[in-house]
Design a protein around this motif. Structure first.
Motif, short mmCIF file in Angstrom:
data_model
loop_
_atom_site.label_atom_id
_atom_site.label_comp_id
_atom_site.label_asym_id
_atom_site.label_seq_id
_atom_site.Cartn_x
_atom_site.Cartn_y
_atom_site.Cartn_z
N ALA A 10 -14.37 -66.60 31.95
CA ALA A 10 -13.39 -66.13 33.33
C ALA A 10 -11.63 -66.58 32.97
CB ALA A 10 -14.05 -66.90 34.38
N HIS A 11 -11.19 -65.68 32.68
CA HIS A 11 -9.39 -65.79 32.61
C HIS A 11 -8.78 -64.85 33.50
CE1 HIS A 11 -5.64 -66.32 30.49
NE2 HIS A 11 -5.62 -64.98 31.36
N VAL A 12 -7.73 -65.57 33.96
CA VAL A 12 -7.37 -65.13 35.56
C VAL A 12 -5.86 -65.56 34.96
CG1 VAL A 12 -6.37 -65.59 37.85
CG2 VAL A 12 -8.55 -66.65 37.23
N SER A 13 -5.41 -64.10 34.74
CA SER A 13 -4.03 -63.13 34.66
C SER A 13 -2.82 -63.87 35.42
CB SER A 13 -4.08 -62.15 33.63
OG SER A 13 -2.82 -61.42 33.52
N LEU A 21 1.60 -54.35 37.73
CA LEU A 21 2.21 -55.50 37.45
C LEU A 21 1.15 -55.74 37.24
CD1 LEU A 21 5.38 -56.83 38.58
CD2 LEU A 21 4.69 -55.41 36.38
N ARG A 22 0.12 -56.64 38.13
CA ARG A 22 -1.29 -57.13 37.40
C ARG A 22 -2.52 -56.37 36.85
NH1 ARG A 22 -0.76 -57.66 43.47
NH2 ARG A 22 0.12 -59.58 44.82
N GLU A 23 -1.71 -55.08 37.17
CA GLU A 23 -3.10 -54.45 36.52
C GLU A 23 -2.85 -54.46 35.20
OE1 GLU A 23 -3.35 -50.29 38.76
OE2 GLU A 23 -4.90 -51.43 40.13
N ALA A 24 -1.52 -53.99 35.22
CA ALA A 24 -1.29 -54.06 33.10
C ALA A 24 -1.24 -55.73 32.69
CB ALA A 24 0.41 -54.16 33.69
N SER A 25 -0.75 -57.02 33.37
CA SER A 25 -0.81 -58.10 33.04
C SER A 25 -2.18 -58.05 32.50
CB SER A 25 -0.54 -59.23 33.69
OG SER A 25 -0.96 -60.41 33.06
N GLU A 79 -3.42 -55.67 29.17
CA GLU A 79 -2.47 -55.99 28.15
C GLU A 79 -3.83 -57.78 27.77
OE1 GLU A 79 1.84 -58.96 26.56
OE2 GLU A 79 1.48 -58.00 28.97
N ILE A 80 -4.23 -58.81 28.60
CA ILE A 80 -5.02 -60.13 28.15
C ILE A 80 -6.26 -59.51 27.81
CG2 ILE A 80 -5.64 -60.93 30.07
CD1 ILE A 80 -4.16 -63.13 27.48
N ARG A 81 -6.65 -58.52 28.24
CA ARG A 81 -7.86 -58.16 27.59
C ARG A 81 -8.78 -58.38 26.61
NH1 ARG A 81 -13.09 -57.48 30.97
NH2 ARG A 81 -11.81 -57.08 33.11
N VAL A 103 -12.30 -61.05 34.26
CA VAL A 103 -10.96 -61.33 33.63
C VAL A 103 -9.92 -60.42 34.89
CG1 VAL A 103 -8.61 -60.53 32.18
CG2 VAL A 103 -10.60 -60.57 31.09
N GLY A 104 -9.44 -62.01 35.42
CA GLY A 104 -8.46 -61.54 36.88
C GLY A 104 -7.10 -61.74 37.11
#
Length: 283
Positions: A165-168, A189-193, A196-198, A217-218
């Motif tokens: 699990a990762h929280v962006s 912005l959250r969706e873009a972040s 990007e990290i996924r 990834v949330g």
């Protein structure tokens, strides 16, 4: 390196038996040497040392395996635990989430956090009575220290279901909100972040062996979201790193680890980013 030596600290309270039982099961499964430590504060040494030694022996006999070293020390609780762990070159420290004032130094939440953040080796904080870990949440960012913590958690619990699990985090989200940015814009912005990290989180998952059963990834605040994810997945164990190489990363990850320690409803394994690597054998 396999799991060779386990140190369990107990304050002889009723709650400490959960940690002692967990330590005994892990030591037995990994064919490791178990040491059980209890610490008497200097102010109480003359009054309770003899009685505490007898009580400690009974405590260990009731909740641990037969082959165990039993140690009673005098000193500051957290410092004494850390020194004993270093002297014995242990690979894992096991503590209760909190203790009760008993005959020896109480393992308070502050003591547990101090040990978890300062230990040279991983620290397992126990608060649940589950006999075996069935679901394990591996809380990561995309750093090397996070990968190490996740691999340690997998190695320790090979029969469990592992959720990576990762929280962006959207940097400056609160300031953006105060400046008038609407919910829909923040969500974009959250969706873009997250997008990007996924790929980096997926790449981290691919480096682990075996690969985790699920990758999540949330977005949000890790300090709040990770304990919520532990509840959502009904995880028995949460695994997190306690720090990384730079000063900023140590502060950030330390804050996340502290929140997981305090608020996750599961046991928590904290793996120090700069510690030497010790890889336990498969169960």
């Amino acid at each position: 390196m396999r799991l060779r030596r386990v140190l369990a600290a107990t304050d002889l309270s009723a709650g400490a038996r959960l940690a002692l039982g967990r330590a005994a099961r892990l030591a037995s499964a990994h064919d490791a040497q178990l040491t059980v430590l209890s610490v008497v504060p200097p102010s109480l040494e003359d009054e309770v040392s003899a009685f505490a030694a007898e009580t400690l022996a009974d405590h260990v006999a009731a909740h641990a395996m037969p082959e165990v070293d039993v140690v009673l020390r005098t000193g500051t609780v957290s410092d004494t635990i850390l020194i004993e762990a270093l002297d014995r070159e242990v690979d894992l420290i096991v503590l209760g989430a909190h203790g009760e004032r008993g005959f020896t130094g109480s393992l308070t939440g502050a003591t547990t956090e101090n040990v978890a953040h300062a230990s040279h080796c991983p620290v397992l904080v126990v608060r649940t009575p589950v006999p075996d870990y069935r679901t394990v949440l591996l809380a990561v960012d995309d750093t090397t220290s996070a990968r190490r913590a996740a691999q340690w958690g997998i190695d320790l619990t090979p029969s469990a279901v592992h959720v990576l699990a990762h929280v962006s985090v959207v940097i400056g989200e609160q300031l953006l909100r105060l400046s008038g940015l609407g919910d829909s814009d923040l969500e974009r912005l959250r969706e873009a972040s997250t997008a990007e990290i996924r790929p980096r989180v997926e790449a981290l998952a691919a480096e682990l062996h075996p690969r985790p059963d699920a990758v999540v990834v949330g977005s949000g605040t890790p300090q709040r979201a990770l304990p919520e994810l532990v509840s959502h997945y009904r995880a028995d164990l949460a695994v997190t790193g306690s720090g990384s190489s730079t000063r900023f990363e140590r502060v950030l990850l330390g804050s996340v680890a502290q929140s997981v320690l305090r608020y996750a409803p599961s046991d928590v394994l904290v793996v120090r980013g700069s510690a030497r690597r010790t890889e336990p054998r498969a169960l």
